[in-house]
Scaffold this active site. Structure first.
Site: not given
Ligand code: GLN
Ligand code: ZN
Length: 743
Positions: A17, A419, A591, A627, A680, A712
């Protein structure tokens, strides 16, 4: 007959990486632009060396990217959104588009076809003038020529796929406009003695309209008109080529590549329509996206069938190798599973073995690829599922009313996706635990401290529905894979997801079941610390399946059902323990959708049913959330609705609220939180911009159903910016509540 070999899409991140580490050092100011560029050069050269060493005949170039290869094309073609044009330093500007700055939000990021790779969406308008500002393929070609004395095959994404990624509507118009830059680019390659070039057109496997196909062919006529000796190969993958006969016979190129792993229908097309004798057939026979060893007997048979139609064959991988980790070497997976696996480097070996088998008539090594890890009890439970009895017992409106009464939530409830920041300290403690330096008790103690801190912070910010923070999870799929039976996880099997972000997809090798609780302890501990509801958060069956490498001996549907049954046990246990909100994340729902329309309904049928297996049996009072993020949702909004979740939190800010268009046509009358800011970027969103999104949304969505949340999870962010952002978000909710009262 003799064949040659080539490959493409070799992983760019480096076996250790290196790219991730270099990028993060640069972003945090530890290394200079020059040092980053040097690191990139090293990777380019090393990757090419690896490919040469494994005996591949035609070595690709222009496979490297500092962040994303679609963004690279945008830069090359001078497609730079206006808000970044004032940044004069090219590298700074490049990362600004990808990641955003304090003044300018990043460009949209979305999923690349049906994979977990994310690209930066080009911002193209009717008036965008394409210009060839830079010839990156040529630069990388020269780099490898000068440093390794190696003539390579530049690989780049083609005009149609590029425009598809930009989500343009009028293909004919834009293909016509963009043809001249591709023409210049190829001409320059030809003038520099490049002998062959690969143009990737995975979008050619989608269901295309006749006039689009014609526009593509016209575009390629223009692009190739002035070329004399350079050979142009078109590569298609992830599915079978659409409009086979017309494209294969009329496209003015020297070769066409097919995916024979995920596009078996290609073989039917070839059998039916033959293959032109003035073209080369690039046969993608070793998988770029599943890790199972290539079956030599079967593959040699396939190649033999192909030779009935053409003798001009180059062997290749089926789709970019970037979906696989670099190598299985040094993995500590049990031998009985490891012996079945091939990652990118092993694919190179396989191609060389296949080539020798064909060219020298040498038998490839014996293989024993049979795998059997079955659990009769799991099989029995699967056979007992009644697909017509998976629904919840009451309708949404009845359920929701009860739930909201019990939860006592205000209008515009605020929450997060799950998270919270995974700090350097947390990562270190986890590494220490994995290395045996600290005990399980010490590790769990630390996680509990983090949970406690997170609960306190959320209460201070004033959020309504809390989360425990997911500190125990390295990754939302890997975590569950480590706890469920039937999965193997890797130590170093990293695959790029976007930019510097990599994931280690687990490998599903056998029947899946749950032996021990998954998230029970952490969720209950968090709930014990607060009066406010804490969500129990699980990754959904489709996402776990999609972000793992599934086995190939049973159907995806069956694997999804197995995972769903395991998750259901956890959900029921959480409910029994008093958890009132359970969130099943399904960011990979879209996806997993097949690229061909004809296969879509069948997919959603089992995808939705697996969600219902997990959630359908809970009491009406238990609120089910889901989600989703960073995909195109507009055309599947009805499928999302059919999942019958009580509340969905869905990403919208990075795609500038595109999802709202879907609600103009489709009345979404269930709980919904439109993501109000992009997680992000380290940038703290203003109250005004989030308010704007909410106000726009409630024109289309009943405000009593509206939730406020980020796009997210926040794991990649720092605490400081997270707290500031969420405080602003809570202010938005307060303003909205006040306004609702005033009217
Ligand atoms: N519950 C996850 C988080 O909050 C959802 C992450 C995602 O949608 N990629 O990290
Ligand atoms: Zn997400």
């Amino acid at each position: 007959m003799t064949v040659k070999t080539t490959v493409f899409g070799y992983p760019k991140i480096g076996p250790q990486r290196q790219l991730k580490k270099a990028l993060e050092s640069y972003w945090s100011g530890k290394i200079s632009q020059k040092e980053l560029a040097q690191e990139a050069e090293k990777l380019i050269i090393n990757n090419a060396k690896t490919i040469v060493q494994h005996g591949i005949d035609i070595v690709p170039s222009n496979e490297f990217s500092l962040y994303d290869f679609i963004l690279d094309l945008s830069i090359m073609f001078n497609v730079i959104p206006e808000r970044f044009q004032n940044i004069s330093n090219p590298m700074e500007r490049y990362f600004a588009i990808a990641r955003g700055t304090a003044d300018a939000p990043a460009s949209e990021m979305t999923k690349w076809f049906n994979t977990n790779y994310h690209y930066i969406v080009p911002e193209i308008e009717k008036t965008t003038g394409f210009e060839l500002k830079e010839n990156k393929p040529l630069k990388e070609y020269e780099l490898l020529k000068n440093s390794l004395n190696l003539k390579t095959k530049p690989v780049l994404t083609g005009p149609f796929t590029y425009l598809y990624c930009a989500k343009v509507k009028d293909y004919a118009y834009f293909l016509d406009r963009i043809a001249s830059v591709y023409m210049r680019l190829l001409k320059e390659l030809e003038e520099s003695d490049v002998e062959e070039v690969q143009i990737d057109e995975p979008a050619m496997v989608l269901d295309l309209e006749n006039n689009t196909v014609q526009a593509i062919i016209d575009c390629y006529r223009k692009i190739t008109a002035g070329l004399s000796k350079i050979k142009v190969y078109i590569q298609t993958y992830y599915e079978s080529l659409s409009h086979y006969e017309k494209i294969v016979y009329e496209l003015p190129v020297n070769g066409i590549g097919f995916d024979f792993v995920d596009g078996r229908e290609n073989l039917d097309s070839i059998s039916k329509f033959g293959f032109p004798n003035d073209k080369i057939l690039i046969a993608g026979v070793v998988s770029g996206r599943d890790p199972w060893k290539t079956d030599f007997t079967e593959t040699l048979k396939l190649i033999e069938t192909l030779t009935k139609f053409t003798k001009n064959i180059i062997l290749s991988n089926s789709c970019p190798l970037m979906h696989l980790p670099v190598t299985v070497k040094n993995e500590s997976i049990p031998e009985e599973i490891l012996r079945l696996l091939s990652f990118a480097n092993e694919r190179l070996e396989e191609l060389t073995l296949l080539k020798t088998a064909i060219n020298e008539g040498k038998e490839p090594p014996e293989q024993n690829l049979s795998i059997k890890f079955t659990n009769p009890e799991v099989r029995k439970k699967i056979s007992q599922i009644d697909e017509n009895a998976l629904d919840r017992k009451q309708d949404f409106s009845e359920r929701y009313e009860k739930q909201m009464e019990i939860l006592r939530l205000p209008l515009f409830p605020t929450t997060t996706i799950g998270s919270f920041p995974q700090t350097a300290e947390l990562r270190k403690v986890r590494a220490d635990f994995k290395a045996g330096k600290i005990s399980l008790e010490q590790y769990e103690e630390f996680i509990n401290q983090e949970i406690k801190k997170a609960i306190e912070i959320q209460e201070q910010i004033g959020l309504d529905v809390l989360v425990h923070g997911e500190f125990e999870r390295t990754d939302m799929v890997e975590f569950f894979a480590e706890r469920l039976q039937g999965f193997a996880v890797t130590k170093n099997g990293w695959v790029q997801s976007y930019g510097s972000r990599c994931v280690r997809p687990p490998i599903i090798y056998g029947d899946v079941w749950r032996e021990n609780p998954l998230i029970f302890k952490e969720t209950l501990y968090a709930q014990s610390l607060t009066e406010k509801p804490v969500k129990g958060i699980l990754t959904g069956p489709v996402t776990i399946l999609q972000w793992s490498y599934p086995r190939k001996d049973i159907s995806k549907k069956e694997v999804a059902y197995q995972i769903a049954l395991a998750l259901k046990e956890e959900v029921m246990e959480l409910e029994r323990a008093g958890i009132k909100i359970i969130q099943i994340d399904e960011p990979a729902l879209r996806e997993g959708m097949p690229l061909k329309k004809a296969k879509v309904d069948e997919y959603f049928d089992w995808a939705i049913k697996s969600f219902k297996i997990v959630t359908g049996a809970v009491k009406p009072e238990t609120q089910i959330h889901t989600h989703m993020c960073y995909s195109e949702f507009n055309d599947i909004i009805e499928k999302i609705y059919a999942m019958d979740a009580d509340v969905i939190s869905i990403e919208a800010s990075r795609s500038k609220g595109e999802i709202l268009k879907a609600f103009e046509k489709f009345k979404y009358d269930r709980g919904i939180g439109i993501g109000v800011y992009d997680i992000h970027s380290p940038r703290v969103p203003t109250v005004e911009e989030m308010l704007e999104i909410v106000k726009r949304s409630i024109k289309l969505i009943d405000k009593r159903l509206f939730w406020i949340n980020p796009d997210c999870g926040l794991k990649t962010r720092g605490w400081q910016e997270t707290i500031s952002s969420l405080k602003n978000m809570v202010k938005v909710a307060e303003i909205m509540r006040k306004e609702a009262k005033d009217v």
